[in-house]
Design an enzyme around this catalytic site. Structure first.
Site, PDB file in Angstrom:
ATOM      1  N   ARG A   1      21.813   8.975 -18.658  1.00  0.00           N
ATOM      2  CA  ARG A   1      21.999   9.329 -19.829  1.00  0.00           C
ATOM      3  C   ARG A   1      22.312  10.980 -20.285  1.00  0.00           C
ATOM      4  NH1 ARG A   1      18.188  10.822 -23.337  1.00  0.00           N
ATOM      5  NH2 ARG A   1      18.906   9.552 -25.071  1.00  0.00           N
TER       6      ARG A   1
ATOM      7  N   GLU B   1       0.729  -1.240  -0.001  1.00  0.00           N
ATOM      8  CA  GLU B   1       0.122  -0.078  -0.075  1.00  0.00           C
ATOM      9  C   GLU B   1       0.935   1.418   0.029  1.00  0.00           C
ATOM     10  OE1 GLU B   1      -3.220  -0.351  -0.493  1.00  0.00           O
ATOM     11  OE2 GLU B   1      -2.816  -2.436  -0.749  1.00  0.00           O
TER      12      GLU B   1
ATOM     13  N   ASP C   1      16.750  15.444 -28.624  1.00  0.00           N
ATOM     14  CA  ASP C   1      15.986  14.501 -28.295  1.00  0.00           C
ATOM     15  C   ASP C   1      14.707  15.185 -27.819  1.00  0.00           C
ATOM     16  OD1 ASP C   1      17.138  12.070 -28.262  1.00  0.00           O
ATOM     17  OD2 ASP C   1      17.798  12.223 -26.324  1.00  0.00           O
TER      18      ASP C   1
END
Ligand code: SAH
Length: 253
Positions: A155, A117, A170
């Site tokens: 990265r 939970e 990107d």
């Protein structure tokens, strides 16, 4: 950059650390990833990490003591005590490229993976310095989310991607000299490779033309167009040139 991951499933990470970019970043010393088994920080015979929720209700909740002990053990190892301690949680701030950029500035990150939970709220209130969510959906555990944070961050470390230029292009990247209000850039332009014709679908002629200025213009326009169609929220934040604006106006008419 060093990552300390606190989890009840350390083996969960073995395969992702042995492939591609993460494997290379570790081999080249850009990243060090330490996995800590939360059960090592328990003090009972059964190595209990969870208990029933106060107030009743279904499921189990991670107890605070083992998590505090684990983080405090990590703090005691080093002089610099003020590194980010991140609790992975669907209630945290959303991971975006800008947040990944911010995290990549730290020399060290601690990542706490919940299960069941969730985690006793005192961890979020008094131990974690940050809570991060990887999206508006609920996973069964923080391990996949931690892996996503690790990969998105690594990265961005200088020298990790073979080609720094590719990172600049990107989706979401903010190109040098074109700041944006919330640190987000456009979506990337489409990419194609050989064959130039596949099942009657042709690669756009301009990409085969060798005309670098035309190719640059085409890529910028396709990136603007995709962003306008799919993510107009991003477009609102980006700094646009006159040329960009003219193209967007043309699209809208
Ligand atoms: N009851 C909680 C969800 C618990 S899910 C709630 O509704 O808020 C169990 C664990 O999975 C969480 O403690 C967290 O570590 C992880 N988790 C689940 N979804 C996540 C998400 N979107 N981002 C990051 N971590 C997530």
């Amino acid at each position: 950059m060093r990552f300390d991951v606190i989890t009840i499933f350390p083996e969960f990470f073995t395969s992702i650390l042995e492939h591609g970019l993460l494997k290379r970043a570790i081999a080249s010393g850009h990243a060090v990833i330490r996995l800590h088994d939360l059960r090592e920080y328990t003090d009972d015979r059964h190595r209990t990490v969870d208990d029933r929720p106060f107030g009743g209700g279904p499921g189990m909740v991670f107890k605070p003591e083992p998590i505090f002990r684990a983080v405090e053990a990590l703090r005691s190892e080093v002089q610099e005590k003020s590194f980010p301690v991140i609790l992975l949680s669907p209630q945290g701030r959303l991971l975006t490229q800008a947040v990944a950029e911010e995290l990549s500035q730290a020399a060290r990150l601690v990542l706490i993976c919940g299960r069941y939970e969730g985690v006793d709220e005192r961890v979020a209130e008094n131990l974690a310095t940050d809570e991060i969510s990887i999206g508006d959906f609920v996973l069964s555990g923080g391990e996949l989310a931690a892996a996503v944070v690790i990969e998105a961050t690594i990265r961005l470390l200088p020298g990790v991607l073979g080609n720094e230029e590719s990172r600049q292009q990107d989706s979401f990247a903010v190109p040098a000299g074109r700041p944006s209000a919330d640190g987000h850039g456009l979506l990337d332009c489409p990419h194609y490779t050989r064959p130039a014709e596949f099942r009657n679908w042709k690669v756009p002629d301009v990409l085969l033309s060798g005309d670098h200025e035309q190719i640059r213009l085409w890529r910028r326009r396709r990136a603007l167009e995709k962003t306008w169609r799919r993510r107009p929220d991003l477009l609102a934040q980006v700094s646009l040139s006159e040329e960009d604006r003219r193209w967007l106006e043309a699209l809208k008419t």
